[in-house]
Write a protein that holds these residues in place. Structure first.
Motif, short mmCIF file in Angstrom:
data_model
loop_
_atom_site.label_atom_id
_atom_site.label_comp_id
_atom_site.label_asym_id
_atom_site.label_seq_id
_atom_site.Cartn_x
_atom_site.Cartn_y
_atom_site.Cartn_z
N THR A 193 0.83 -1.21 0.00
CA THR A 193 0.00 0.00 0.00
C THR A 193 0.86 1.25 0.00
O THR A 193 0.57 2.22 -0.72
CB THR A 193 -0.92 -0.01 1.23
OG1 THR A 193 -1.75 -1.17 1.20
CG2 THR A 193 -1.80 1.25 1.25
N ALA A 197 0.82 3.99 -2.99
CA ALA A 197 0.37 5.34 -2.67
C ALA A 197 1.48 6.36 -2.91
O ALA A 197 1.21 7.47 -3.39
CB ALA A 197 -0.10 5.40 -1.21
N GLU A 200 1.61 6.99 -6.58
CA GLU A 200 0.48 7.85 -6.99
C GLU A 200 0.71 9.29 -6.57
O GLU A 200 0.39 10.21 -7.33
CB GLU A 200 -0.80 7.31 -6.36
CG GLU A 200 -1.25 5.97 -6.92
CD GLU A 200 -2.43 5.41 -6.17
OE1 GLU A 200 -2.83 6.03 -5.14
OE2 GLU A 200 -2.97 4.35 -6.58
N ALA A 243 -9.21 15.11 -5.91
CA ALA A 243 -10.03 13.94 -5.60
C ALA A 243 -9.17 12.70 -5.45
O ALA A 243 -9.30 11.95 -4.48
CB ALA A 243 -11.07 13.74 -6.69
N SER A 244 -8.26 12.44 -6.39
CA SER A 244 -7.36 11.30 -6.27
C SER A 244 -6.32 11.52 -5.20
O SER A 244 -5.87 10.57 -4.55
CB SER A 244 -6.68 11.03 -7.61
OG SER A 244 -5.93 12.16 -8.03
N ALA A 246 -6.76 12.97 -2.34
CA ALA A 246 -7.34 12.65 -1.03
C ALA A 246 -7.26 11.16 -0.75
O ALA A 246 -6.87 10.75 0.36
CB ALA A 246 -8.80 13.12 -0.98
N ASP A 247 -7.60 10.33 -1.73
CA ASP A 247 -7.52 8.88 -1.54
C ASP A 247 -6.08 8.45 -1.26
O ASP A 247 -5.83 7.59 -0.40
CB ASP A 247 -8.05 8.15 -2.78
CG ASP A 247 -9.54 8.38 -3.00
OD1 ASP A 247 -10.24 8.69 -2.00
OD2 ASP A 247 -10.00 8.26 -4.15
N THR A 248 -5.15 9.03 -1.98
CA THR A 248 -3.74 8.67 -1.79
C THR A 248 -3.25 9.07 -0.41
O THR A 248 -2.56 8.28 0.27
CB THR A 248 -2.88 9.36 -2.86
OG1 THR A 248 -3.32 8.96 -4.16
CG2 THR A 248 -1.42 9.00 -2.69
N ILE A 250 -5.03 9.55 2.32
CA ILE A 250 -5.68 8.71 3.35
C ILE A 250 -5.00 7.34 3.41
O ILE A 250 -4.75 6.81 4.50
CB ILE A 250 -7.18 8.58 3.05
CG1 ILE A 250 -7.87 9.92 3.27
CG2 ILE A 250 -7.81 7.52 3.94
CD1 ILE A 250 -9.33 9.94 2.84
N ALA A 251 -4.70 6.75 2.25
CA ALA A 251 -4.03 5.45 2.23
C ALA A 251 -2.65 5.53 2.88
O ALA A 251 -2.27 4.65 3.67
CB ALA A 251 -3.91 4.94 0.79
#
Length: 288
Positions: A193, A197, A200, A243-244, A246-248, A250-251
């Motif tokens: 992970t 991440a 990304e 948007a992407s 934020a996901d990165t 958080i991961a």
């Protein structure tokens, strides 16, 4: 000389000799001469690699935070100076503030991670230096002295010596083993992970980031933004990237909390349990 006195004297001399050898650093030198790499050295390398990665992520997070902040302020300025077409149609503060706050929190977590990893490196280094160099000789000397002291005083010295011997073992062996075990568990649990991440995060290209730093090093981000002909489009691109992002973020946050906080706490708890078992086996049980 009575047999028990001869035995006591022999044990005392043996403990004193071992204490002298340990205090002189001969045990550490023998370890480095015999083994290709020490446990402490392996643990320090693992911690330093993690520290380097955490520091790089902290710097990246601060850069992204600054970039988004500049984009927000630049849009407001452009709305006033450029006029129609932007003002009143795009409100970047409302669109980008949540991701900016998220990145600020992530940067605080990464700063804490760098501090924790730096402290862990110092702790492993100190354990390697003082484990067999200080704690072990003191424990042996207390054990040797306890052989000649009667009653409760001798029992107290013996217990103190045993505690120091266990502490020396934990400092010299237990701490680096806990670090290496944590890394091994993290490799299979959260490292994939983290790698994904981080890749990304490196691939995210906010419009505020300079595309050619060498050519535009004399111009600030704010000046480059003011020169753009379509600030609204830049804001929309930044919102899409956010948007992407934020996901990165958080991961990465979850993975680093597990790797830097949860797993080390579990390993230290297990190490404490092992030390408690060793102490319990060495110290006599209290008679009720």
């Amino acid at each position: 000389m009575l047999p028990f006195l001869r035995t006591r004297l022999g044990m005392s001399l043996l403990f004193a000799l071992l204490a002298l050898v340990a205090w002189a650093g001969l045990l550490d030198r023998a370890e480095r001469a015999v083994l290709p790499g020490t446990l402490a050295g392996a643990g320090e390398r693992v911690l330093e690699e993690n520290l380097t990665r955490a520091a790089a992520l902290f710097a990246t997070a601060r850069t992204l935070n600054a970039a988004i902040s500049v984009l927000q302020s630049a849009e407001v300025t452009a709305g006033v100076s450029v006029g129609a077409g932007v003002e009143g149609t795009v409100v970047p503060g409302q669109a980008l503030d949540p991701i900016n706050d998220l990145i600020e929190r992530f940067s605080a977590i990464m700063l804490s991670a760098t501090v924790a990893l730096g402290a862990a490196t110092l702790l492993v280094t100190a354990g390697d230096v003082y484990g067999f160099g200080v704690l072990l000789p003191l424990g042996l000397l207390l054990a040797a002295t306890a052989l000649w002291l009667p009653g409760a005083i001798g029992s107290g010295f013996r217990r103190g010596g045993q505690l120091l011997l266990v502490a020396a073992l934990v400092a010299k062996v237990g701490l680096p083993v806990a670090v290496l075990a944590t890394e091994q568990v993290a490799e299979g649990l959260v490292q994939p992970t983290l790698d994904r991440a981080e890749a990304e995060l490196a691939a995210i290209d906010l419009p505020t980031l300079p595309t050619d730093p060498a050519a535009e090093q004399d111009r600030s981000w704010l000046e480059r933004l003011r020169a753009m002909t379509d600030i609204g489009e830049q804001i929309r691109q930044a919102a899409g990237a956010a948007a992407s992002l934020a996901d990165t973020v958080i991961a990465l946050t979850v993975a680093y909390v597990v790797k830097i906080l949860v797993l080390p706490v579990v390993m230290l708890w297990l190490l404490g349990r092992v030390a408690e078992m060793l102490i319990g086996g060495l110290l006599p049980k209290r008679q009720e």
